[in-house]
Design a protein around this motif. Sequence first.
Motif, PDB file in Angstrom:
ATOM      1  N   ARG A  92      39.957  -1.073 -17.407  1.00 28.12           N
ATOM      2  CA  ARG A  92      40.550  -2.354 -16.645  1.00 28.12           C
ATOM      3  C   ARG A  92      39.373  -2.680 -15.793  1.00 28.12           C
ATOM      4  O   ARG A  92      38.439  -1.885 -15.350  1.00 28.12           O
ATOM      5  CB  ARG A  92      41.643  -1.891 -15.855  1.00 28.12           C
ATOM      6  CG  ARG A  92      43.057  -1.807 -16.726  1.00 28.12           C
ATOM      7  CD  ARG A  92      44.050  -1.620 -16.162  1.00 28.12           C
ATOM      8  NE  ARG A  92      43.886   0.056 -15.359  1.00 28.12           N
ATOM      9  CZ  ARG A  92      44.781   0.415 -14.669  1.00 28.12           C
ATOM     10  NH1 ARG A  92      45.764  -0.118 -14.104  1.00 28.12           N
ATOM     11  NH2 ARG A  92      44.459   1.611 -14.123  1.00 28.12           N
ATOM     12  N   LEU A  93      39.358  -4.130 -15.583  1.00 31.39           N
ATOM     13  CA  LEU A  93      38.277  -4.548 -14.654  1.00 31.39           C
ATOM     14  C   LEU A  93      38.322  -4.342 -13.140  1.00 31.39           C
ATOM     15  O   LEU A  93      37.119  -3.744 -12.627  1.00 31.39           O
ATOM     16  CB  LEU A  93      38.338  -6.165 -14.787  1.00 31.39           C
ATOM     17  CG  LEU A  93      37.058  -6.737 -14.023  1.00 31.39           C
ATOM     18  CD1 LEU A  93      35.944  -6.560 -14.765  1.00 31.39           C
ATOM     19  CD2 LEU A  93      37.583  -8.092 -14.209  1.00 31.39           C
ATOM     20  N   ILE A  94      39.565  -4.062 -12.446  1.00 32.98           N
ATOM     21  CA  ILE A  94      39.268  -3.866 -10.951  1.00 32.98           C
ATOM     22  C   ILE A  94      38.936  -2.486 -10.800  1.00 32.98           C
ATOM     23  O   ILE A  94      38.107  -2.325  -9.944  1.00 32.98           O
ATOM     24  CB  ILE A  94      40.834  -3.700 -10.404  1.00 32.98           C
ATOM     25  CG1 ILE A  94      41.500  -5.306 -10.647  1.00 32.98           C
ATOM     26  CG2 ILE A  94      41.120  -3.466  -9.041  1.00 32.98           C
ATOM     27  CD1 ILE A  94      40.673  -6.400 -10.107  1.00 32.98           C
ATOM     28  N   PRO A  95      39.290  -1.203 -11.437  1.00 33.46           N
ATOM     29  CA  PRO A  95      38.662   0.086 -11.055  1.00 33.46           C
ATOM     30  C   PRO A  95      37.082   0.068 -11.320  1.00 33.46           C
ATOM     31  O   PRO A  95      36.494   0.740 -10.428  1.00 33.46           O
ATOM     32  CB  PRO A  95      39.372   1.019 -12.223  1.00 33.46           C
ATOM     33  CG  PRO A  95      40.751   0.289 -12.440  1.00 33.46           C
ATOM     34  CD  PRO A  95      40.474  -1.074 -12.575  1.00 33.46           C
ATOM     35  N   HIS A  96      36.682  -0.758 -12.312  1.00 33.18           N
ATOM     36  CA  HIS A  96      35.105  -0.932 -12.296  1.00 33.18           C
ATOM     37  C   HIS A  96      34.740  -1.573 -11.267  1.00 33.18           C
ATOM     38  O   HIS A  96      33.537  -1.053 -10.770  1.00 33.18           O
ATOM     39  CB  HIS A  96      34.667  -1.626 -13.751  1.00 33.18           C
ATOM     40  CG  HIS A  96      35.002  -0.774 -14.790  1.00 33.18           C
ATOM     41  ND1 HIS A  96      34.064  -0.057 -15.126  1.00 33.18           N
ATOM     42  CD2 HIS A  96      35.472  -0.843 -15.875  1.00 33.18           C
ATOM     43  CE1 HIS A  96      34.181   0.778 -16.086  1.00 33.18           C
ATOM     44  NE2 HIS A  96      35.111   0.007 -16.909  1.00 33.18           N
ATOM     45  N   LEU A  97      35.291  -2.547 -10.591  1.00 30.41           N
ATOM     46  CA  LEU A  97      34.633  -3.041  -9.435  1.00 30.41           C
ATOM     47  C   LEU A  97      34.465  -2.529  -8.276  1.00 30.41           C
ATOM     48  O   LEU A  97      33.684  -2.144  -7.628  1.00 30.41           O
ATOM     49  CB  LEU A  97      35.401  -4.346  -9.418  1.00 30.41           C
ATOM     50  CG  LEU A  97      35.236  -5.618 -10.288  1.00 30.41           C
ATOM     51  CD1 LEU A  97      36.160  -6.803  -9.904  1.00 30.41           C
ATOM     52  CD2 LEU A  97      33.888  -6.052 -10.444  1.00 30.41           C
ATOM     53  N   LEU A  98      35.909  -1.508  -8.331  1.00 30.80           N
ATOM     54  CA  LEU A  98      35.714  -0.538  -7.265  1.00 30.80           C
ATOM     55  C   LEU A  98      34.389   0.425  -7.308  1.00 30.80           C
ATOM     56  O   LEU A  98      34.087   0.973  -6.392  1.00 30.80           O
ATOM     57  CB  LEU A  98      37.365   0.065  -7.191  1.00 30.80           C
ATOM     58  CG  LEU A  98      38.345  -0.344  -6.139  1.00 30.80           C
ATOM     59  CD1 LEU A  98      39.537   0.259  -6.482  1.00 30.80           C
ATOM     60  CD2 LEU A  98      38.021  -0.407  -4.777  1.00 30.80           C
ATOM     61  N   LEU A  99      34.417   0.950  -8.474  1.00 27.45           N
ATOM     62  CA  LEU A  99      33.588   1.991  -8.743  1.00 27.45           C
ATOM     63  C   LEU A  99      31.844   1.487  -8.556  1.00 27.45           C
ATOM     64  O   LEU A  99      31.242   1.791  -7.740  1.00 27.45           O
ATOM     65  CB  LEU A  99      33.817   2.493 -10.056  1.00 27.45           C
ATOM     66  CG  LEU A  99      32.916   3.879 -10.244  1.00 27.45           C
ATOM     67  CD1 LEU A  99      33.534   4.984  -9.492  1.00 27.45           C
ATOM     68  CD2 LEU A  99      33.167   4.229 -11.742  1.00 27.45           C
ATOM     69  N   ILE A 100      31.807  -0.039  -8.965  1.00 28.85           N
ATOM     70  CA  ILE A 100      30.342  -0.445  -8.621  1.00 28.85           C
ATOM     71  C   ILE A 100      30.288  -0.643  -7.121  1.00 28.85           C
ATOM     72  O   ILE A 100      29.299  -0.130  -6.676  1.00 28.85           O
ATOM     73  CB  ILE A 100      30.400  -1.824  -9.365  1.00 28.85           C
ATOM     74  CG1 ILE A 100      30.443  -1.845 -10.674  1.00 28.85           C
ATOM     75  CG2 ILE A 100      29.112  -2.631  -8.606  1.00 28.85           C
ATOM     76  CD1 ILE A 100      30.312  -3.197 -11.414  1.00 28.85           C
ATOM     77  N   PHE A 101      31.421  -0.929  -6.240  1.00 30.64           N
ATOM     78  CA  PHE A 101      31.132  -1.193  -4.819  1.00 30.64           C
ATOM     79  C   PHE A 101      30.883   0.053  -4.281  1.00 30.64           C
ATOM     80  O   PHE A 101      29.940   0.377  -3.619  1.00 30.64           O
ATOM     81  CB  PHE A 101      32.453  -1.876  -4.434  1.00 30.64           C
ATOM     82  CG  PHE A 101      32.216  -2.144  -2.995  1.00 30.64           C
ATOM     83  CD1 PHE A 101      31.841  -3.278  -2.468  1.00 30.64           C
ATOM     84  CD2 PHE A 101      32.893  -1.215  -1.972  1.00 30.64           C
ATOM     85  CE1 PHE A 101      31.597  -3.689  -1.249  1.00 30.64           C
ATOM     86  CE2 PHE A 101      32.625  -1.800  -0.426  1.00 30.64           C
ATOM     87  CZ  PHE A 101      31.961  -2.759  -0.213  1.00 30.64           C
TER      88      PHE A 101
END
Lengths: 160, 285
Positions: A92-101
């Motif tokens: 999913r996209l949101i966990p990826h964004l969180l991880l990038i951050f």
Amino acid sequence: MIWLAGGLLAVVTLQAAVTPMMQIGGVRPDLFFLLLYLGSFRMTPVQACVGGFLLGLYQDALSGSPLGLNAFTLSLLGYLLVRVWEELEETRLIPHLLLIFLTGLCSGLITLGVLAFFGMGMDLGQALLWIILPQTAYTTAVGGILLFGTRLGRVLEVRL
Amino acid sequence: MVLRLLARYRRTVVLGSAILLSFFLMTMAVRQEGHLTPFFKRILLESVSPFLKATTYLRDGVSDIWGNYVDLRSVRQENLALREEIEGYQTRLRVLEEARRENQRLQTLLGLRETMPFSYVAARVVGRDSTNWFHSLLIDRGSRHGVERHGAVVAPGGLVGQVVEVGPFSAQIQIITDPVSSVGVLLETSRVTGLLVGAQLGRLRIKYLPILTEVRVGEVVMTSGLGTVYPKGILVGKVVAVDKRIGALFQEATVEPSIDFSRLEEVLVIAGEQADLSRSQRSGK
């Protein structure tokens, strides 16, 4: 690893010659970090570590930083990212964004720590406010666009 | 046995080696010992500089084409009947305008060359720092064109920085706003000297200004000529704030640079006499 070499060349030219045109308030996204993040999906920890080291060396060469600073940060992050992927199969996209951050934040803090170790440290609050947080936010936004674009491409490919 | 152990702990060995090598390189770079790190940096820089140059030229070309496209759209909307004629004139005008601007820039550079009696190498900016931590530029001229390490770099607006790495066909410039840059400066009116260092948001700070001196906002800052890199009298910027603390031995001032470094396209690298002077002073001759 051929795609990494191609990606490296693309990122080097984009980061040095094109991202200055994208800067907001003097802050640019970190494409080297994004390449490592996106590349770590398909690498082993050893490959990610070596790839991160090479990416970091080029980033150091293109900046005023001492050679080895980003090589250290990116080799460590590359290794850790793949270990995270081994534990977490997330699409999913949101966990990826969180991880990038979060990893972007870690990258900034590690860089700050290493700079302090070598006597080039800055005030933590100032560095967080003016460099680390804006850079991480911008990199996350660009990473989100890239991930979304990749996903959209896959969806369209399946439908067509 | 050793090979088996290495194979077993391959991940740890690779990670450990990368970390140790990074620390080794950083230590060498920070201490400025030996020729290993400048050599590595030069190789890495030279390996990508042709691509950077090509990208810069391509980007400028695309930017011109895009500009033409946008202009043509507005011309079409204004008057369809006169489109072809206007298009022709506008294209010519743009070419002439670009030539005029280039001519103006080069004349300004030439004027600068005449005001300061040094030999210069004119260079084009082909890349900028790849991180947000440091501030540097990459130029398309290197040792083959006469660029030397620690050469001062100027532009029509004033001081840009100094050359920190030189390859045969490219060089890296540390901008004065870089956090590890330091320049000896002189305040034009109060005639006091201080040390100019990089600060946040692309501004500069002057440290070690005598506390008893009256430093005024708006005062012009120029290089003092103290040190071995920068000649005296190059414009740096103007004072925008003065920080005088009770009980402190020195006061500090915030300086706005006279140049917008994000828009720099061409620079001049001082070579020849000043570079020779710097070299002999460094070697203690």
